[in-house]
Each structure stands twice: as structure tokens, then as C-alpha cells.
Design an enzyme around this catalytic site. Structure first.
Site, PDB file in Angstrom:
ATOM      1  N   HIS A  96     -39.185  12.721   5.984  1.00 21.29           N
ATOM      2  CA  HIS A  96     -39.685  14.009   6.475  1.00 21.29           C
ATOM      3  C   HIS A  96     -40.993  14.352   5.773  1.00 21.29           C
ATOM      4  O   HIS A  96     -41.185  14.056   4.591  1.00 21.29           O
ATOM      5  CB  HIS A  96     -38.645  15.107   6.235  1.00 21.29           C
ATOM      6  CG  HIS A  96     -38.949  16.374   6.968  1.00 21.29           C
ATOM      7  ND1 HIS A  96     -39.867  17.292   6.508  1.00 21.29           N
ATOM      8  CD2 HIS A  96     -38.482  16.871   8.146  1.00 21.29           C
ATOM      9  CE1 HIS A  96     -39.944  18.298   7.360  1.00 21.29           C
ATOM     10  NE2 HIS A  96     -39.114  18.067   8.361  1.00 21.29           N
ATOM     11  N   GLU A 167     -43.387  14.181  13.945  1.00 26.24           N
ATOM     12  CA  GLU A 167     -43.685  15.535  13.475  1.00 26.24           C
ATOM     13  C   GLU A 167     -45.197  15.741  13.430  1.00 26.24           C
ATOM     14  O   GLU A 167     -45.862  15.126  12.597  1.00 26.24           O
ATOM     15  CB  GLU A 167     -43.209  15.738  12.038  1.00 26.24           C
ATOM     16  CG  GLU A 167     -41.798  15.397  11.697  1.00 26.24           C
ATOM     17  CD  GLU A 167     -41.597  15.607  10.200  1.00 26.24           C
ATOM     18  OE1 GLU A 167     -41.107  16.694   9.851  1.00 26.24           O
ATOM     19  OE2 GLU A 167     -41.954  14.735   9.400  1.00 26.24           O
TER      20      GLU A 167
END
Length: 251
Positions: A96, A167
Site C-alpha cells: 500500500h 492506487e
């Protein structure tokens, strides 16, 4: 196999009691539903053992938000992939952008995390994406290709077990969202990179999620793109009405 997926990332939110209440509320909201996607909640480590038995495993999968890059041993504060799996969790978010930015996770560290997750039967949800400066310099494809190196040394068999999540880092928590056209463009690039490495069949069977300020109001339009297979959801995953609204975008 390629699936539509809506995965919630709770991040560092919710006490144990609050997390249990949220999981129960989501479970009740889906009790009489048949979602047209796989639903996953990725929670802080402290919730995993409590939340996993609470939810209907046929409708809601549970995962962690991270795991260690070591198998076991004297690594104070770390939680191994084996520990995550022992709770009954089936998924783990890796790479992430917040962990890359705040904790210095590199391609090599993430290679080890992915391999340990797979070795312990977990499905990695592997995140890639560019920051604002890289997007403005039109370097998003270059950045994403470099990040994919963490998973591109896997065998074809192992790679086929992972989920990718794009993302746009500049859109996380900012309220900004990539346009549906921007999302489709980068997702198509990611799928083409997978096809170049592993072949068209594996690329066509890889789920690629969108993870940038996805909410009920824009989910349907984003998910209508041929290469967007769902979402990795942050803030909206903390409110059942919002999270279910995103799930319903597939209905």
C-alpha cells in the site's frame, strides 16, 4: 480466476469493540443479499481473530492490511503471514502506498512479503500507483511497471493467485478521483504489462482493483470500465451504508 471484488481497507481505525460492531453490521446488511462481487474486509491485526468467525464466510472474506517480510523470530512488533493465516483470514494487502511512503517498503521487501503470504495460503492484494508529481510528469506507466517488479519474479502459477490494486496516490483521502477514462487507461496498461510477462490468458484472469476515493456516487461509472474489476476502498469502508452502496454498484 478474474472476479469482481470490493475490498475494504480499514487502515488504523476502530477499537476492537468498534471493529466487531462494524463487522456485525456489514454481515447483517448482506444477510439477505447475493452480491455480484466478492466482498472483503481488511482490518487491523487486533480484529482478525474476532471478526473472522463473526461474518458469513460465503459472503465476506477477511484479510490483514500488512504482514512481515520475515517468517518468524526476534522481530519485535511484527506479525507474520503464518500468524495472519492462523486467524482464519484469507487475504493480505501488500505494498500500500502509505506503507511505501511512511515505512520505506522497497521492491525487495515486498518480494519477500508476497512470497511468504503465498506460502501461507493468503491471497495478496498487491498495490501499485503513482504520486501527483509522477502523474503530472506523465510517468505513471513507468512507475507502475517498476513496482510490478515485486511480483513479476513469481512463477505464473503463483502470480495467478494474486489480486492487483491500482492506487492513484494523489487521489487517496484527498477527495480527488481519477476520471473513469484515466482509470481505464492505467488499468489497461497494467493488464498489458501482465500479458507481456505471463501471457494473455493469465492477464485476462487477473483482477485489477481501483483504489482512489471510490464512493457510492462514482463506483458504478468506474466499475463499468472493462479493465476495472472492483475497488480497494478506504474511508467508505468504515460506514456500512457507503460500503454497501459500492458493493451494489455491481448489481
Amino acid at each position: 480466476m478474474r472476479k469482481n471484488i470490493v475490498a475494504g481497507n480499514w487502515k488504523m481505525n476502530k477499537t476492537l469493540q468498534e471493529g466487531i460492531a462494524l463487522a456485525k453490521e456489514l454481515n447483517e446488511a448482506l444477510a439477505n443479499e447475493k452480491p455480484n462481487c466478492d466482498v472483503i474486509i481488511c482490518t487491523p491485526f487486533i480484529h482478525l481473530a474476532s471478526v473472522t468467525p463473526l461474518v458469513d464466510a460465503a459472503k465476506i472474506g477477511v484479510g490483514a492490511e500488512n504482514c512481515a517480510d520475515k517468517e518468524s523470530g526476534a522481530y519485535t512488533g511484527e506479525v507474520s503471514a503464518a500468524m495472519v493465516a492462523s486467524t482464519g483470514a484469507k487475504y493480505v494487502i501488500l505494498g500500500h502506498s502509505e506503507r511505501r511512503a511512511y515505512y520505506g517498503e522497497t521492491v525487495e521487501i515486498l518480494k519477500d512479503k508476497v512470497k511468504l503470504a503465498l506460502a501461507n495460503g493468503l491471497t495478496p492484494i498487491f498495490c501499485i500507483g503513482e504520486v501527483l508529481e509522477e502523474r503530472e510528469a506523465n510517468k505513471q506507466n513507468e512507475v507502475v511497471a517498476a513496482q510490478l517488479a515485486s511480483v513479476f519474479d513469481l512463477s505464473a502459477e503463483d502470480f495467478s493467485k494474486i489480486v492487483l490494486a491500482y492506487e492513484p496516490v494523489w487521489a487517496i483521502g484527498t477527495g480527488k478521483t481519477a476520471s473513469p477514462a484515466q482509470a481505464q487507461e492505467i488499468h489497461a496498461f497494467i493488464r498489458s504489462a501482465v500479458a507481456e510477462k505471463y501471457g494473455k490468458e493469465i492477464a485476462d484472469n487477473t483482477s485489477i482493483l481501483y483504489g482512489g476515493s471510490c464512493k457510492p456516487s462514482n463506483a458504478k461509472e468506474l466499475f463499468a470500465n472493462p479493465d476495472v474489476d472492483g475497488g480497494l476502498i478506504g474511508g467508505a469502508a468504515l460506514k456500512v451504508a457507503d460500503f454497501k452502496g459500492i458493493i451494489d454498484a455491481f448489481n
